[in-house]
Design an enzyme around this catalytic site. Structure first.
Site, mmCIF file in Angstrom:
data_model
loop_
_atom_site.group_PDB
_atom_site.id
_atom_site.type_symbol
_atom_site.label_atom_id
_atom_site.label_comp_id
_atom_site.label_asym_id
_atom_site.label_seq_id
_atom_site.Cartn_x
_atom_site.Cartn_y
_atom_site.Cartn_z
ATOM 1 N N GLN A 176 0.654 -1.255 -0.005
ATOM 2 C CA GLN A 176 -0.156 0.024 0.024
ATOM 3 C C GLN A 176 0.856 1.278 -0.088
ATOM 4 O OE1 GLN A 176 -3.499 -0.163 -0.395
ATOM 5 N NE2 GLN A 176 -3.426 -2.359 -0.074
ATOM 6 N N CYS A 228 -9.366 -9.153 0.845
ATOM 7 C CA CYS A 228 -8.856 -10.421 1.014
ATOM 8 C C CYS A 228 -9.332 -11.360 1.878
ATOM 9 C CB CYS A 228 -7.214 -10.293 1.458
ATOM 10 S SG CYS A 228 -6.267 -9.410 0.187
#
Length: 362
Positions: free
Chosen positions: A172, A308
């Site tokens: 990220q 996820c």
């Protein structure tokens, strides 16, 4: 549709798509060569891979090498499993499942795992002990669920003081903010407007890894498997674009953050407001039925937590780690934006989400 789920994946940049097409078939159908072949088509494909490697490496610190993988999950497994045997592995409580589950497997199998606590602000600070036999510490740079930025420089220093390696999950952070020093750094392409199915592990010079995916040893004997020139070329183009546009991207994301904070002023923020990547807004509202909210706002793409873990039915381990109750965690949503998001889209999405949330209070 309005897409506000940039932590899950990002739109493919046109520049990355164009770079990929050359190596799917190419001029007169000659761009599909195996980069590990010694003939001309193979050498051309290999050159494309190495050009992309240089572009991907440019966003890492100096003094290391880039190993291409199928994504960040493989890169993290290679780093954790391939960097040594024996000793403990310490990981923060808010790591991605690719780190937490791998460390758990080691702990259950050989008794070598250790979890580091985080504050209610979502930061993992170094004012806590690590095992005497620690061999590896893993702390992600930017959390994928709440966007908090971790003190990775301090953790790298602490790892060195304990003669341990330091691993960063920078999925990220890479291409968005500066990636800080470490011994190993895992990233993937599809979080920076590149294609899915390709990632990389940056490894500091002098560190050798034991191959986990055996075969032909195509990636410097650290990872086996035929590389995809198309995916890697797309990754390289996305990395080059990220480097060129990072200043503009940061300013754009910051502007969107301030507007979103105004529009969602009556929601509670999860995690630190200051030590945070501004493209991630994780917020909650008491009594909110998130599943109903998402059903009623079907034209706005956002998340109820980490993509996820969607569909698992589990409460977010990240939100629980910062002290939220199961109920508060299930009252939370995550909005993510970036390069291709407009202020108008933020405003339209906020209007729809706020109206649907208020309807639930009636």
């Amino acid at each position: 549709m309005i897409y506000l789920d940039y932590q899950a994946t990002t739109p493919l940049a046109p520049e990355a798509r164009d770079a990929m097409l050359r190596w799917l078939d190419g001029p007169e159908g000659t761009g599909f060569g195996n980069p590990h072949s010694s003939h001309r088509m193979g050498r051309q494909a290999a050159a494309a891979v190495e050009l992309a490697r240089d572009r991907v490496a440019a966003l890492f610190p100096a003094g290391g090498r880039v190993i291409f993988t199928s994504g960040a999950t493989e890169a993290l497994n290679l780093a954790i499993r391939g960097s040594g045997k024996g000793g403990s592995v310490s990981v923060s409580a808010i790591e991605h499942a690719a780190v937490l589950d791998t460390a758990k497997t080691l702990r259950e199998g050989e008794g070598r795992g250790h979890v580091l606590n985080v504050s209610k602000e979502g930061q993992c600070n170094t004012a806590q002990d690590v095992p005497d036999d620690v061999r590896l510490i893993a702390v992600m740079q930017v959390n994928n669920e709440i966007g908090t930025i971790q003190p990775t420089i301090d953790w790298h220093r602490k790892a060195k003081e304990n003669n341990a390696l330091f691993l960063i999950d920078a999925v990220q952070a890479y291409g968005r903010i500066e990636v800080t020093g470490a011994d190993m750094i895992a990233v993937c392409a599809h979080k920076i407007h590149g294609p899915k199915g390709v990632g990389a592990l940056w490894v500091r010079d002098g560190i050798e890894l034991e191959e986990q995916q055996t075969g032909g040893g195509q990636e410097a004997n650290a990872r086996s498997g035929t590389l995809s020139p198309a995916l890697i070329a797309g990754f390289g183009a996305a990395a080059e674009l990220a480097a060129e546009q990072r200043g503009a991207d940061i300013e754009h994301v910051e502007n969107l953050w301030h507007r979103a904070r105004e529009l969602f002023a009556d929601w509670e923020l999860n995690g630190s407001e200051e030590a945070r990547y501004r493209g991630n807004l994780n917020i909650r509202r008491n009594g909110l039925d998130v599943n109903r909210l998402m059903s009623e706002c079907r034209e706005v793409m956002f998340s109820a937590g980490s993509a996820c873990a969607s569909g698992s039915g589990r409460t977010s381990h990240v939100l629980k780690a910062i002290g939220l109750s199961d109920k508060q965690a299930k009252n939370s949503i995550r909005l993510g934006w970036g390069r291709y998001t407009s202020v108008d889209e933020i405003e339209q999405a906020a209007a729809a989400i706020n109206a649907a949330a208020k309807d639930q209070e009636l």
